[in-house]
Write a protein that holds these residues in place. Structure first.
Motif, PDB file in Angstrom:
ATOM      1  N   ASP A   1       0.518  -1.388   0.193  1.00 47.38           N
ATOM      2  CA  ASP A   1       0.532  -0.246   0.108  1.00 47.38           C
ATOM      3  C   ASP A   1       0.601   1.449  -0.279  1.00 47.38           C
ATOM      4  O   ASP A   1       0.429   2.348  -0.181  1.00 47.38           O
ATOM      5  CB  ASP A   1      -0.974   0.234   1.202  1.00 47.38           C
ATOM      6  CG  ASP A   1      -1.923  -0.307   1.212  1.00 47.38           C
ATOM      7  OD1 ASP A   1      -2.570  -0.983  -0.545  1.00 47.38           O
ATOM      8  OD2 ASP A   1      -2.518  -1.315   1.888  1.00 47.38           O
TER       9      ASP A   1
ATOM     10  N   LEU B   1      -6.818  -6.756   6.952  1.00 45.71           N
ATOM     11  CA  LEU B   1      -7.548  -6.233   6.662  1.00 45.71           C
ATOM     12  C   LEU B   1      -7.399  -4.885   7.025  1.00 45.71           C
ATOM     13  O   LEU B   1      -6.575  -3.884   6.614  1.00 45.71           O
ATOM     14  CB  LEU B   1      -8.411  -6.554   5.766  1.00 45.71           C
ATOM     15  CG  LEU B   1      -8.601  -7.957   4.704  1.00 45.71           C
ATOM     16  CD1 LEU B   1      -9.065  -8.055   3.239  1.00 45.71           C
ATOM     17  CD2 LEU B   1      -6.811  -8.298   3.995  1.00 45.71           C
TER      18      LEU B   1
ATOM     19  N   ARG C   1      -3.899  -3.629   7.678  1.00 43.20           N
ATOM     20  CA  ARG C   1      -3.751  -3.169   6.875  1.00 43.20           C
ATOM     21  C   ARG C   1      -3.694  -1.470   6.803  1.00 43.20           C
ATOM     22  O   ARG C   1      -3.295  -0.450   6.202  1.00 43.20           O
ATOM     23  CB  ARG C   1      -3.781  -3.852   5.430  1.00 43.20           C
ATOM     24  CG  ARG C   1      -2.713  -5.077   5.541  1.00 43.20           C
ATOM     25  CD  ARG C   1      -3.466  -5.721   4.231  1.00 43.20           C
ATOM     26  NE  ARG C   1      -2.486  -7.173   3.713  1.00 43.20           N
ATOM     27  CZ  ARG C   1      -1.420  -7.019   3.465  1.00 43.20           C
ATOM     28  NH1 ARG C   1      -1.005  -5.803   2.388  1.00 43.20           N
ATOM     29  NH2 ARG C   1      -0.456  -7.764   2.952  1.00 43.20           N
ATOM     30  N   THR C   2      -4.973  -1.113   6.682  1.00 42.42           N
ATOM     31  CA  THR C   2      -5.134   0.273   6.342  1.00 42.42           C
ATOM     32  C   THR C   2      -4.712   1.038   7.409  1.00 42.42           C
ATOM     33  O   THR C   2      -4.572   1.896   7.213  1.00 42.42           O
ATOM     34  CB  THR C   2      -7.295   0.254   7.044  1.00 42.42           C
ATOM     35  OG1 THR C   2      -8.034  -0.336   7.758  1.00 42.42           O
ATOM     36  CG2 THR C   2      -7.790  -1.013   5.694  1.00 42.42           C
TER      37      THR C   2
ATOM     38  N   ASP D   1     -14.213   1.590   8.305  1.00 40.53           N
ATOM     39  CA  ASP D   1     -12.762   0.693   7.267  1.00 40.53           C
ATOM     40  C   ASP D   1     -13.515   0.255   6.213  1.00 40.53           C
ATOM     41  O   ASP D   1     -13.843  -0.546   5.835  1.00 40.53           O
ATOM     42  CB  ASP D   1     -12.929  -0.347   8.170  1.00 40.53           C
ATOM     43  CG  ASP D   1     -12.104   0.115   9.948  1.00 40.53           C
ATOM     44  OD1 ASP D   1     -11.228   0.438  10.014  1.00 40.53           O
ATOM     45  OD2 ASP D   1     -13.336   0.138  10.660  1.00 40.53           O
TER      46      ASP D   1
ATOM     47  N   TYR E   1     -11.009  -1.624   2.889  1.00 43.07           N
ATOM     48  CA  TYR E   1      -9.772  -2.469   2.496  1.00 43.07           C
ATOM     49  C   TYR E   1      -9.934  -3.225   0.979  1.00 43.07           C
ATOM     50  O   TYR E   1     -10.441  -4.011   1.576  1.00 43.07           O
ATOM     51  CB  TYR E   1      -8.714  -2.961   3.567  1.00 43.07           C
ATOM     52  CG  TYR E   1      -7.941  -2.483   2.918  1.00 43.07           C
ATOM     53  CD1 TYR E   1      -6.875  -1.635   2.860  1.00 43.07           C
ATOM     54  CD2 TYR E   1      -7.168  -3.776   2.582  1.00 43.07           C
ATOM     55  CE1 TYR E   1      -5.765  -1.927   2.480  1.00 43.07           C
ATOM     56  CE2 TYR E   1      -5.825  -4.266   2.432  1.00 43.07           C
ATOM     57  CZ  TYR E   1      -5.531  -3.555   2.037  1.00 43.07           C
ATOM     58  OH  TYR E   1      -3.708  -3.530   1.503  1.00 43.07           O
TER      59      TYR E   1
END
Lengths: 446, 172
Positions: free
Chosen positions: A240, B36, B39-40, B109, B111
């Motif tokens: 990312d 996930l 990850r955000t 959220d 993603y």
């Protein structure tokens, strides 16, 4: 990356470079190409006569390609942000390098190249500077611009200008690598499609090489690319971040590595056919153990200059069959100078609007074909620079690709473009020998 | 200039040919969803150091997700490629005490894994989420993203959202 700049041996050429540079005070100059029979001729070359030419061009700006030297003029532009392996040494520091590049353009390609390092504060400023030069130029050679800035600058300029824009560290290295690869595959009995290719290093060279390989028919899933953090793959933790900071590397992370290999070079090379290293930090950046994991009859290119990522002897011992480097003192020199003078010769001769990837692929194929006609071996997969007949051949291939791709302002047949390229390159060589013979260009001091 | 041999698809994901399914999350999905979500948060840290992610983010994310699943005023949608969770959208209902409309569905959220992007999956997820939040009583849909996240900004603006609030921060 691979190019002419490698000193050989280093100390000797460094010393000479300092002395000679001072002696000649500049490697290229603007020289007349029209006769001045008397001062009256200035009424033709300059005012009042020249006004007629100006008016004609005003009515049809493309006539500037016919009535001026624009068609054969290329600016060698840099912001001095990543010069050779020296880093950000500034535009003045970059000037001798750009002069050298201009000289190669002239001597090997018959191209009138102008060294033009610029002081700019931002990427945007560099882009607008280059765009503003368009009316004077037939093409632009970008040089020594840091990554990832160079990608954005090249992409934008290619999209926004109607003359070819070339970044040699990207397209040049990619093109000459592809040429060498075609023949290395031939020598080892492989095809491009289906070969498993590992690109070690994810800077401007290998990012461009990945794109060109895919354009040339490689399935991107068969390519594995490594950066300093290891193998790129879609789920990697920092992907990312790449999306924000380096979208070109991000694309590669998403599209390559169909088998989802993770880890480092060991894992990547397991069962690989081809390794292209453009990562630096030689001569031990890659170990024998790592190369020995590759398939039999492996192909390995170590492109860092002046020290390859691994020395050819070590690579052969580890089982590599074909080894190429950026250096002239080993066989198989993958050298940008084999390509860029011919690329521009061909592009300029047909007044090309751009240099497409297909034009680069055709140039690579022609370069490969030239070597093949002379008999391939594991120690001869690419022509050497002394085989200068290769330049008009490659130039003609580029011209023809431009015509085919609809990018030529002027359509020439293959025969015509070959003849024109030959004449232009011979002209440069003749000028050099006549200037030397007449003593206008003196021999260097002892 | 996009090379032709890059794989492109809109109907299916890289794992196979079956279309990607969007559905409400199940308890068993909590761990992959938590990945996930983390990850955000890590992505947010790219925009501002005040979004530095705590060390035990994963276990916190799991608790956060488990408490979301089954909560009547929260929504948790996942996109699944076969058994693999490839996208997540979490939202919650909130009252707007002083304003009309007075019930909002807030996307907290959102993603999608990189290789599943640019296949209109985000669009499908936000559409389905909007419809479900409307059913749950939301009169407007809002989304919380870092101001510096231009990609998220573009995503929402393109779909008719406009910036309503600015959320300022500094160390005291």
């Amino acid at each position: 990356m691979a190019n002419l700049r490698k000193p050989k041996p280093a100390e000797d050429s460094s010393k000479k470079a300092l002395v000679y540079s001072k002696f000649y005070a500049g490697k290229v100059e603007v020289a007349p190409k029209v006769p001045v029979r008397s001062l009256d001729d200035f009424a033709i070359w300059y005012t009042p006569g020249v006004a007629a030419v100006s008016k004609a061009i005003e009515a049809d700006p493309d006539l500037s390609f016919d009535y001026t030297g624009r068609w054969n003029t290329v600016a060698v532009v840099t912001d001095g942000s990543r010069v050779l392996g020296l880093g950000k040494i500034g535009p003045e520091g970059a000037l001798p390098v750009m002069e050298g590049k201009a000289l190669i353009y002239n001597y090997l390609g018959g191209v009138n190249a102008i060294p033009l390092p610029v002081r700019v504060g931002s990427e945007e400023e560099l882009i607008s500077f280059v765009k503003a030069l368009e009316p004077s130029l037939g093409g632009v050679n970008l040089e020594d611009i840091e990554s990832p800035k160079c990608f954005e600058v090249l992409d934008r300029l290619r999209a926004e200008m109607k003359i070819p824009v070339w970044h040699d560290d990207q397209q040049g290295t990619a093109g000459v690598t592809l040429a060498a690869l075609y023949n290395a595959l031939e020598v080892t009995g492989r095809k491009l499609k289906g070969s498993r290719i590992v690109l070690f290093g994810a800077g401007s060279a290998n990012i461009a090489t990945e794109r060109l390989l895919v354009e040339a028919g490689v399935d991107s899933r068969d390519i594995v690319v490594l950066d300093t953090k290891g193998i790129l793959y879609p789920e990697r933790e920092d992907v990312d971040k790449l999306m924000l900071k380096n979208k070109w590397k991000y694309e590669i992370a998403i599209h390559t590595n169909g088998d989802r290999i993770t880890g480092g070079l060991e894992e990547a090379l397991e069962g690989a056919d081809v390794l292209v290293a453009a990562a630096g930090q030689g001569p031990d950046a890659i170990t024998r153990d790592q190369v020995s994991r590759m398939n039999k009859r492996a192909i390995t290119f170590f492109l860092a200059n002046p020290v390859p990522e691994m020395l050819p002897g070590a690579a052969h011992k580890a089982g590599a069959e074909v080894v190429a480097t950026g250096r002239s003192d080993y066989p198989n020199q993958v050298n940008n100078s084999l390509l860029f003078p011919a690329i521009f010769r061909g592009a300029l001769d047909v007044r090309a609007r751009t240099i497409t990837d297909q034009m680069v692929i055709d140039a690579a194929k022609e370069l490969a074909a030239f070597a093949k006609e002379r008999g391939l071996s594991k120690n001869y997969i690419i022509p050497t620079m002394v085989q200068w007949e290769v330049y008009p051949r490659v130039a003609a291939a580029v011209s023809q690709a431009a015509v085919r791709e609809g990018q030529a302002r002027r359509r020439l047949s293959r025969k015509e473009s070959f003849r024109m390229a030959m004449e232009m390159i011979e002209h440069s060589r003749k000028v050099m020998s006549s200037l030397r013979r007449s003593g206008i260009i003196r021999d260097p001091p002892e | 200039m996009t090379p032709q041999n890059r794989r492109k698809s809109s109907a299916s994901g890289p794992q196979g040919t079956t279309p990607i399914q969007i559905h409400r999350a199940l308890k068993g999905d909590a761990s992959s969803i938590a990945d996930l979500v983390v990850r955000t948060k890590r992505l947010n840290n790219e925009f501002d150091p005040l979004f530095a992610v705590v060390e035990d983010a994963k276990s916190r994310a799991e608790k956060y997700i488990v408490s979301t699943i089954g909560s009547p005023d929260k929504l948790l949608l996942v996109a699944a490629d076969g058994s693999k969770i490839v996208g997540v959208l979490r939202a919650e209902m909130r009252e707007r005490i002083f304003y009309d409309p007075h019930v909002e569905g807030l996307v907290t959220d959102f993603y999608i894994l990189p290789e599943y992007r640019r296949k209109a999956l985000g669009n499908q997820m936000i559409k389905q989420a909007s419809a479900k939040l409307k059913e749950m009583g939301a009169q407007i849909i809002v989304a919380d993203v870092p101001s510096q996240n231009e990609i998220a900004t573009r995503f929402y603006v393109k779909r008719g959202f406009r910036s309503l609030n600015q959320f300022f921060g500094k160390s005291p």
